[in-house]
Design an enzyme around this catalytic site. Structure first.
Site, mmCIF file in Angstrom:
data_model
loop_
_atom_site.group_PDB
_atom_site.id
_atom_site.type_symbol
_atom_site.label_atom_id
_atom_site.label_comp_id
_atom_site.label_asym_id
_atom_site.label_seq_id
_atom_site.Cartn_x
_atom_site.Cartn_y
_atom_site.Cartn_z
ATOM 1 N N CYS A 42 0.834 -1.198 0.000
ATOM 2 C CA CYS A 42 0.000 0.000 0.000
ATOM 3 C C CYS A 42 0.876 1.258 0.000
ATOM 4 O O CYS A 42 1.993 1.258 0.505
ATOM 5 C CB CYS A 42 -0.898 -0.019 1.236
ATOM 6 S SG CYS A 42 -2.080 1.348 1.300
ATOM 7 N N ASP A 44 0.421 3.686 1.801
ATOM 8 C CA ASP A 44 0.370 4.243 3.162
ATOM 9 C C ASP A 44 1.773 4.565 3.697
ATOM 10 O O ASP A 44 2.663 3.712 3.674
ATOM 11 C CB ASP A 44 -0.333 3.218 4.081
ATOM 12 C CG ASP A 44 -0.723 3.809 5.414
ATOM 13 O OD1 ASP A 44 0.171 4.316 6.126
ATOM 14 O OD2 ASP A 44 -1.917 3.768 5.755
ATOM 15 N N ARG A 46 2.879 4.743 6.525
ATOM 16 C CA ARG A 46 3.309 4.008 7.717
ATOM 17 C C ARG A 46 3.824 2.613 7.398
ATOM 18 O O ARG A 46 4.196 1.849 8.293
ATOM 19 C CB ARG A 46 2.134 3.899 8.704
ATOM 20 C CG ARG A 46 1.605 5.235 9.182
ATOM 21 C CD ARG A 46 0.241 5.111 9.822
ATOM 22 N NE ARG A 46 -0.760 4.630 8.859
ATOM 23 C CZ ARG A 46 -2.038 4.393 9.152
ATOM 24 N NH1 ARG A 46 -2.462 4.599 10.379
ATOM 25 N NH2 ARG A 46 -2.871 3.973 8.222
ATOM 26 N N HIS A 98 -1.873 -4.353 4.885
ATOM 27 C CA HIS A 98 -1.705 -3.939 6.282
ATOM 28 C C HIS A 98 -3.073 -3.736 6.908
ATOM 29 O O HIS A 98 -4.036 -3.367 6.228
ATOM 30 C CB HIS A 98 -0.850 -2.666 6.386
ATOM 31 C CG HIS A 98 -1.495 -1.430 5.854
ATOM 32 N ND1 HIS A 98 -2.053 -0.466 6.666
ATOM 33 C CD2 HIS A 98 -1.696 -1.000 4.583
ATOM 34 C CE1 HIS A 98 -2.548 0.507 5.916
ATOM 35 N NE2 HIS A 98 -2.348 0.218 4.648
ATOM 36 N N CYS A 101 -6.142 -0.413 6.973
ATOM 37 C CA CYS A 101 -5.861 0.218 5.679
ATOM 38 C C CYS A 101 -6.982 1.210 5.329
ATOM 39 O O CYS A 101 -8.165 0.841 5.294
ATOM 40 C CB CYS A 101 -5.754 -0.852 4.600
ATOM 41 S SG CYS A 101 -5.423 -0.174 2.950
HETATM 42 ZN ZN LIG Z 1 -3.440 0.972 3.058
#
Ligand SMILES: [Zn+2]
Length: 208
Positions: A42, A44, A46, A98, A101
């Site tokens: 992803c 993302d 993090r 993850h 999400c």
């Molecule tokens: Zn995500």
């Protein structure tokens, strides 16, 4: 951490530190890359690819997008897969989802998000196919958590359907597609145990 100057200063410090620790590091990086893994995860912030598996530059060939999707008509993702298997000859493709999400959460909500709805429609189709299982989960958090796993499994299958992956198996070359999930809560990666090593039908895999 809010200006380009900060990024440039960080880069200078990072490169200097690496050169001091390993004077030949960047000389090696100039040679052709030979990463053993294609990593799809992803976007993302993090979930930084190399950091969470503690690997240096040169070890992961990376593709990232919202909710780590591999859509058959996505020329970008399919090009990455083709290059990874045809040129780099990776033997492992990893779908790393993850928990928590935002893409999965947005797909479960019925809000209208504009262009993003076209992308999340791929997720909504997957969750529609699993709606009975999802409806039996009592908490919102539990639903999101399970949907993050369901998504990884669906994407592992989608990678296995790529014509470039199918050709690798027809040529009797080794290639495994793994499904991992990262927990933001404790930084741990979990193997979902859904690896595909050969051509498999949707009913055999997704029905499991
Ligand atoms: Zn995500």
């Amino acid at each position: 951490m809010d200006s380009i100057t900060t990024l440039l200063q960080n880069n200078e410090r990072w490169a200097s530190r690496l050169q001091a620790e390993d004077p030949e590091f960047f000389e090696r990086m100039e040679e052709a890359q030979k990463p053993p893994f294609l990593w799809i995860s992803c976007s993302d912030s993090r979930v930084p690819a190399n950091q969470i598996v503690d690997l240096e530059p040169g070890q992961l060939f990376v593709h990232r997008n919202i909710a780590n999707l591999v859509v058959h008509s996505d020329v970008n993702a399919q090009s990455v897969i083709q290059y990874a298997v045809d040129v780099l000859h990776v033997e492992h493709i990893i779908i790393c989802g993850h928990y928590n999400c935002g893409g999965v959460k947005a797909a479960l909500d019925n809000d209208t998000l504009g262009l993003l709805d076209h992308w999340l429609g791929n997720l909504r189709d997957i969750f529609e196919a699993h709606k009975e299982e999802i409806s039996r989960i009592n908490t919102e958090q539990g639903k999101v958590r399970r949907c993050c796993e369901i998504n990884v499994k669906a994407q592992v299958f989608n990678v296995s359907q790529s014509p470039f992956v199918q050709k690798v198996w027809r040529d009797n070359r080794s290639l495994s597609i793994h499904g991992l999930i990262y927990d933001l809560h404790d930084g741990r990666l979990k193997d979902l145990g859904i690896t595909i090593n050969e051509s498999i039908s949707a009913s055999d895999y997704l029905g499991k």
